[in-house]
Design an enzyme around this catalytic site. Structure first.
Site, PDB file in Angstrom:
ATOM      1  CB  SER A 144      -0.863   0.000   1.270  1.00  0.00           C
ATOM      2  OG  SER A 144      -1.384   1.283   1.544  1.00  0.00           O
ATOM      3  CE1 TYR A 157      -3.815   0.551   3.980  1.00  0.00           C
ATOM      4  CE2 TYR A 157      -5.164  -1.341   4.498  1.00  0.00           C
ATOM      5  CZ  TYR A 157      -4.526  -0.549   3.576  1.00  0.00           C
ATOM      6  OH  TYR A 157      -4.587  -0.869   2.234  1.00  0.00           O
TER       7      TYR A 157
HETATM    8  P1  NAP Z   1     -11.965  -4.943  -0.495  1.00  0.00           P
HETATM    9  O1  NAP Z   1     -12.767  -4.468  -1.642  1.00  0.00           O
HETATM   10  O2  NAP Z   1     -12.373  -4.584   0.893  1.00  0.00           O
HETATM   11  O3  NAP Z   1     -11.770  -6.545  -0.613  1.00  0.00           O
HETATM   12  C1  NAP Z   1     -11.013  -7.185   0.382  1.00  0.00           C
HETATM   13  C2  NAP Z   1     -11.401  -8.630   0.342  1.00  0.00           C
HETATM   14  O4  NAP Z   1     -10.729  -9.338   1.391  1.00  0.00           O
HETATM   15  C3  NAP Z   1     -12.908  -8.814   0.580  1.00  0.00           C
HETATM   16  O5  NAP Z   1     -13.419  -9.837  -0.248  1.00  0.00           O
HETATM   17  C4  NAP Z   1     -12.925  -9.228   2.038  1.00  0.00           C
HETATM   18  O6  NAP Z   1     -14.053  -9.947   2.414  1.00  0.00           O
HETATM   19  C5  NAP Z   1     -11.698 -10.112   2.101  1.00  0.00           C
HETATM   20  N1  NAP Z   1     -11.312 -10.390   3.488  1.00  0.00           N
HETATM   21  C6  NAP Z   1     -11.327  -9.529   4.526  1.00  0.00           C
HETATM   22  N2  NAP Z   1     -10.934 -10.160   5.648  1.00  0.00           N
HETATM   23  C7  NAP Z   1     -10.666 -11.453   5.301  1.00  0.00           C
HETATM   24  C8  NAP Z   1     -10.239 -12.601   6.016  1.00  0.00           C
HETATM   25  N3  NAP Z   1      -9.983 -12.571   7.330  1.00  0.00           N
HETATM   26  N4  NAP Z   1     -10.080 -13.763   5.340  1.00  0.00           N
HETATM   27  C9  NAP Z   1     -10.351 -13.835   4.020  1.00  0.00           C
HETATM   28  N5  NAP Z   1     -10.773 -12.778   3.269  1.00  0.00           N
HETATM   29  C10 NAP Z   1     -10.918 -11.603   3.924  1.00  0.00           C
HETATM   30  O7  NAP Z   1     -10.482  -4.417  -0.664  1.00  0.00           O
HETATM   31  P2  NAP Z   1      -9.687  -3.983  -1.969  1.00  0.00           P
HETATM   32  O8  NAP Z   1      -9.781  -2.515  -2.140  1.00  0.00           O
HETATM   33  O9  NAP Z   1     -10.021  -4.896  -3.106  1.00  0.00           O
HETATM   34  O10 NAP Z   1      -8.214  -4.293  -1.435  1.00  0.00           O
HETATM   35  C11 NAP Z   1      -7.627  -5.567  -1.588  1.00  0.00           C
HETATM   36  C12 NAP Z   1      -6.239  -5.459  -1.009  1.00  0.00           C
HETATM   37  O11 NAP Z   1      -5.572  -4.330  -1.587  1.00  0.00           O
HETATM   38  C13 NAP Z   1      -6.228  -5.205   0.497  1.00  0.00           C
HETATM   39  O12 NAP Z   1      -5.119  -5.872   1.072  1.00  0.00           O
HETATM   40  C14 NAP Z   1      -6.011  -3.691   0.603  1.00  0.00           C
HETATM   41  O13 NAP Z   1      -5.407  -3.326   1.830  1.00  0.00           O
HETATM   42  C15 NAP Z   1      -5.098  -3.463  -0.545  1.00  0.00           C
HETATM   43  N6  NAP Z   1      -5.048  -2.097  -1.083  1.00  0.00           N
HETATM   44  C16 NAP Z   1      -6.180  -1.483  -1.483  1.00  0.00           C
HETATM   45  C17 NAP Z   1      -6.077  -0.203  -2.052  1.00  0.00           C
HETATM   46  C18 NAP Z   1      -7.270   0.570  -2.527  1.00  0.00           C
HETATM   47  O14 NAP Z   1      -7.110   1.795  -2.772  1.00  0.00           O
HETATM   48  N7  NAP Z   1      -8.429  -0.045  -2.680  1.00  0.00           N
HETATM   49  C19 NAP Z   1      -4.829   0.400  -2.182  1.00  0.00           C
HETATM   50  C20 NAP Z   1      -3.707  -0.278  -1.716  1.00  0.00           C
HETATM   51  C21 NAP Z   1      -3.825  -1.532  -1.177  1.00  0.00           C
HETATM   52  P3  NAP Z   1     -15.238  -9.082   3.087  1.00  0.00           P
HETATM   53  O15 NAP Z   1     -16.088  -8.645   1.948  1.00  0.00           O
HETATM   54  O16 NAP Z   1     -15.920 -10.031   4.027  1.00  0.00           O
HETATM   55  O17 NAP Z   1     -14.595  -7.920   3.819  1.00  0.00           O
HETATM   56  C1  GCO Z   2      -6.893   5.318   3.106  1.00  0.00           C
HETATM   57  C2  GCO Z   2      -7.021   4.379   1.950  1.00  0.00           C
HETATM   58  C3  GCO Z   2      -5.659   3.827   1.584  1.00  0.00           C
HETATM   59  C4  GCO Z   2      -5.802   2.853   0.445  1.00  0.00           C
HETATM   60  C5  GCO Z   2      -4.493   2.288   0.051  1.00  0.00           C
HETATM   61  C6  GCO Z   2      -3.527   3.324  -0.454  1.00  0.00           C
HETATM   62  O1  GCO Z   2      -7.820   5.344   3.939  1.00  0.00           O
HETATM   63  O2  GCO Z   2      -5.871   6.024   3.145  1.00  0.00           O
HETATM   64  O3  GCO Z   2      -7.919   3.313   2.238  1.00  0.00           O
HETATM   65  O4  GCO Z   2      -5.088   3.202   2.676  1.00  0.00           O
HETATM   66  O5  GCO Z   2      -6.617   1.775   0.808  1.00  0.00           O
HETATM   67  O6  GCO Z   2      -3.926   1.484   1.025  1.00  0.00           O
HETATM   68  O7  GCO Z   2      -2.431   2.643  -1.031  1.00  0.00           O
END
Ligand code: NAP
Ligand code: GCO
Length: 263
Positions: A144, A157
């Site tokens: 992230s 986080y």
């Molecule tokens: P999301 O839409 O919230 O999807 C996360 C998935 O993980 C959901 O299906 C969730 O299920 C599942 N999950 C949560 N807890 C779990 C557990 N204990 N065991 C198994 N599955 C679990 O998140 P996303 O935006 O796609 O993000 C995916 C990854 O990318 C995460 O690691 C996040 O931190 C990272 N990330 C996201 C962003 C962003 O801007 N979106 C940026 C950087 C990194 P539920 O539906 O039950 O919660």
């Molecule tokens: C926040 C956002 C970010 C993104 C991502 C950025 O609240 O700042 O959720 O944390 O999820 O991780 O890379």
């Protein structure tokens, strides 16, 4: 020419019923991989299976909480029996809690660390022995911006994602000699359910202040989409990256390079 194909590979993407994990798994399928995913309950797994089917992908779905070592070990054993040895692991499952640190309960902090850091450790530990036997493997941890930067309300986080960067480097260090590469993929701000609260249209019809902030902080002047991550994720899963190890590939539109647009 480097080999970007994933033909014949089995890829496990955690938490991949939708969002970033779903996009990466779909891209892996297009590159030739067999897709395996888990999610936290059967409803989500069924939702994911239907979504993959709609994309023409015959995915394998399992109910598994990545923080539960017994569930993870049982799932990996079942996958190896039903599908095959896992060649590619993407530790994608994760949550975020946006609470000022002085108001955050220790239990809330622990929950984020458990899912976002302990979970990737547990799943990687479960798949590494078979990768060692096979003499090859790819582990990709979804890091992230908060692996590098802090901001208000995301202390747990940021601690988890900072730790995940170092876990990535340590797995790379400990298992590189077995031809296992472990790298991070660091998305910028991506439009998914996880960031939906940061993009809500305000009562007066204006964009969310944080939405405007991110646009000013991103040279690409836009939020990323899950599809922006697919090419880099395929690269890190393919033989084309066999000498890339312990690296975090940021896919952020330039955020980490940029001071931000002058107001
Ligand atoms: P999301 O839409 O919230 O999807 C996360 C998935 O993980 C959901 O299906 C969730 O299920 C599942 N999950 C949560 N807890 C779990 C557990 N204990 N065991 C198994 N599955 C679990 O998140 P996303 O935006 O796609 O993000 C995916 C990854 O990318 C995460 O690691 C996040 O931190 C990272 N990330 C996201 C962003 C962003 O801007 N979106 C940026 C950087 C990194 P539920 O539906 O039950 O919660
Ligand atoms: C926040 C956002 C970010 C993104 C991502 C950025 O609240 O700042 O959720 O944390 O999820 O991780 O890379």
């Amino acid at each position: 020419m480097a080999n970007f194909s994933l033909d014949g590979k089995v890829a496990l993407v955690t938490g991949a019923s939708y969002g970033i994990g779903f996009a990466i798994a779909s891209g892996y399928a297009q590159a030739g991989a067999t897709i395996v995913f888990n999610d936290i309950n059967q409803d989500l797994v069924n939702k994911g299976l239907a979504a993959y089917k709609a994309e023409g992908i015959n995915a394998h779905g399992y109910v598994c909480d990545v923080t539960n070592e017994d569930q993870v070990n049982a799932m990996v054993a079942q996958i190896e029996k039903e599908v095959g040895v896992i060649d590619i692991l993407v530790n994608n499952a994760g949550i975020i809690k946006r609470i000022p640190m002085h108001e955050m309960k220790a239990s809330e902090f622990r929950q984020v660390i458990d899912i976002d850091l302990n979970g990737p450790f547990i799943v990687a530990k479960a798949v590494i022995p078979s990768m060692m036997k096979k003499g090859t493997g790819k582990i990709i941890n979804i890091c992230s911006m908060m692996s590098e930067l802090g901001r208000e309300t995301v202390s747990a986080y940021a601690a988890a994602k900072g730790g995940l960067k170092m876990l990535t480097r340590n797995i790379a260090s400990e298992y590189g000699e077995y031809n296992i590469q472990c790298n991070g993929l660091g998305p910028g701000y991506i439009a998914t359910p996880q960031t939906a609260p940061l993009r809500e249209i305000q009562a007066d019809g204006s964009r969310h202040p944080f939405d405007q902030f991110i646009i000013a902080k991103t040279p690409a002047a836009r939020w990323g989409t899950p599809d922006d991550l697919v090419g880099p994720a395929v690269f890190l899963a393919s033989e084309a990256s066999n000498f890339v190890n312990g690296h975090v590939l940021y896919v952020d539109g330039g955020i980490l390079a940029y001071i931000g647009k002058q107001p």
